[in-house]
Write a protein that holds these residues in place. Structure first.
Motif, PDB file in Angstrom:
ATOM      1  N   PRO A 106      96.282 110.588  40.780  1.00  0.00           N
ATOM      2  CA  PRO A 106      97.326 111.600  40.983  1.00  0.00           C
ATOM      3  C   PRO A 106      97.733 111.676  42.451  1.00  0.00           C
ATOM      4  O   PRO A 106      96.883 111.733  43.345  1.00  0.00           O
ATOM      5  N   ASN A 107      99.024 111.651  42.715  1.00  0.00           N
ATOM      6  CA  ASN A 107      99.498 111.609  44.101  1.00  0.00           C
ATOM      7  C   ASN A 107     100.764 112.442  44.252  1.00  0.00           C
ATOM      8  O   ASN A 107     101.436 112.777  43.269  1.00  0.00           O
ATOM      9  N   LEU A 108     101.088 112.766  45.502  1.00  0.00           N
ATOM     10  CA  LEU A 108     102.202 113.670  45.794  1.00  0.00           C
ATOM     11  C   LEU A 108     103.541 113.069  45.368  1.00  0.00           C
ATOM     12  O   LEU A 108     104.394 113.758  44.798  1.00  0.00           O
ATOM     13  N   LEU A 109     103.746 111.782  45.618  1.00  0.00           N
ATOM     14  CA  LEU A 109     105.026 111.156  45.315  1.00  0.00           C
ATOM     15  C   LEU A 109     105.369 111.278  43.836  1.00  0.00           C
ATOM     16  O   LEU A 109     106.458 111.735  43.470  1.00  0.00           O
ATOM     17  N   GLN A 110     104.453 110.868  42.976  1.00  0.00           N
ATOM     18  CA  GLN A 110     104.760 110.797  41.555  1.00  0.00           C
ATOM     19  C   GLN A 110     104.543 112.111  40.819  1.00  0.00           C
ATOM     20  O   GLN A 110     104.946 112.245  39.667  1.00  0.00           O
ATOM     21  N   THR A 111     103.930 113.096  41.494  1.00  0.00           N
ATOM     22  CA  THR A 111     103.693 114.396  40.865  1.00  0.00           C
ATOM     23  C   THR A 111     104.713 115.441  41.310  1.00  0.00           C
ATOM     24  O   THR A 111     105.276 116.156  40.484  1.00  0.00           O
ATOM     25  N   VAL A 112     104.958 115.511  42.604  1.00  0.00           N
ATOM     26  CA  VAL A 112     105.848 116.539  43.153  1.00  0.00           C
ATOM     27  C   VAL A 112     107.252 115.995  43.437  1.00  0.00           C
ATOM     28  O   VAL A 112     108.246 116.667  43.185  1.00  0.00           O
ATOM     29  N   PHE A 113     107.323 114.761  43.948  1.00  0.00           N
ATOM     30  CA  PHE A 113     108.606 114.195  44.357  1.00  0.00           C
ATOM     31  C   PHE A 113     109.083 113.078  43.433  1.00  0.00           C
ATOM     32  O   PHE A 113     109.822 112.187  43.853  1.00  0.00           O
TER      33      PHE A 113
END
Length: 224
Positions: A85-92
């Protein structure tokens, strides 16, 4: 490990489990991030009563690259494997309109890049910034990554291009808090490392010669 030119700056590569010294550096990092991203940049969604910028991605998957000077954290970055889980694919994820250049297991998401406000030099590249750019590329090579993703302002993309990196947008820019941001990926290669070393004047490795052991993740769902 000393960073540059007779100064007392050091690079710290911190992953879980962290020892007492590393935990102290991480606490400095979280509080400094809150000052920079919340109090100065106005990212109010990150505001916390304890004045620490800690999110869901400051977990066991994260690697923190911190620069300290005489024991005080003066710059930092965070890398998270793209098959976790990472910021790019979860939030952005709305910024990603194109395909990743390779399997997610070969990439990492680069987030929370900063330099202490008192160490910035206007549009000039501060030594702390130069060291972090070199450290991120070194670490990516040591881990066997072929690309790094990031979300940033257009100016940050320009800084990456200026140090000789091949950067490819993953979509068109979008407006966030009144400013354009874009998702992109950076090619990881020995040439990219040599380019950033040449442009920053940092000629020797910052990370340990053999580097930290590669991250090995258990089999499980892969993020597309």
């Amino acid at each position: 490990m000393p960073v540059a030119g007779g100064r007392s700056m050091k690079l710290h590569i911190i992953r879980s489990p962290a020892d007492r010294h590393d935990r102290e550096l991480l606490e400095q990092n979280f509080r400094l991030r809150h000052r920079i991203f919340v109090e100065l940049a106005g990212w109010n969604s990150l505001r916390r009563a304890d004045a620490r910028d800690v999110d869901d991605f400051d977990n066991d998957d994260a690697t923190h690259l911190l620069i300290s000077d005489s024991g005080v954290v003066v710059g930092g970055s965070r890398l998270t494997p793209l098959n976790r889980p990472n910021l790019l694919q979860t939030v952005f994820n709305g910024l990603v309109q194109g395909k990743l250049p390779a399997h997610p297991s070969l990439g990492a998401d680069w987030t929370r890049f900063y330099v202490h406000p008192d160490r910035r030099e206007g549009r000039r590249r501060a030594p702390e910034s130069a060291a972090l750019f070199c450290a991120v590329m070194e670490y990516a090579l040591l881990q066997g990554y072929s690309f790094i993703t990031f979300v940033s302002s257009i100016s940050m993309l320009e800084h990456g291009t200026a140090v000789g990196w091949r950067i490819t947008p993953l979509g068109t820019p979008a407006i966030s808090d009144g400013k354009p941001i874009v998702a992109a990926w950076i090619e990881v290669s020995e040439q990219a490392l040599q380019n950033v070393r040449r442009r920053t004047g940092i000629s020797r490795p910052l990370a340990p010669v053999h580097g930290p052991p590669p991250v090995v993740w258990p089999d499980g769902p892969q993020l597309a």
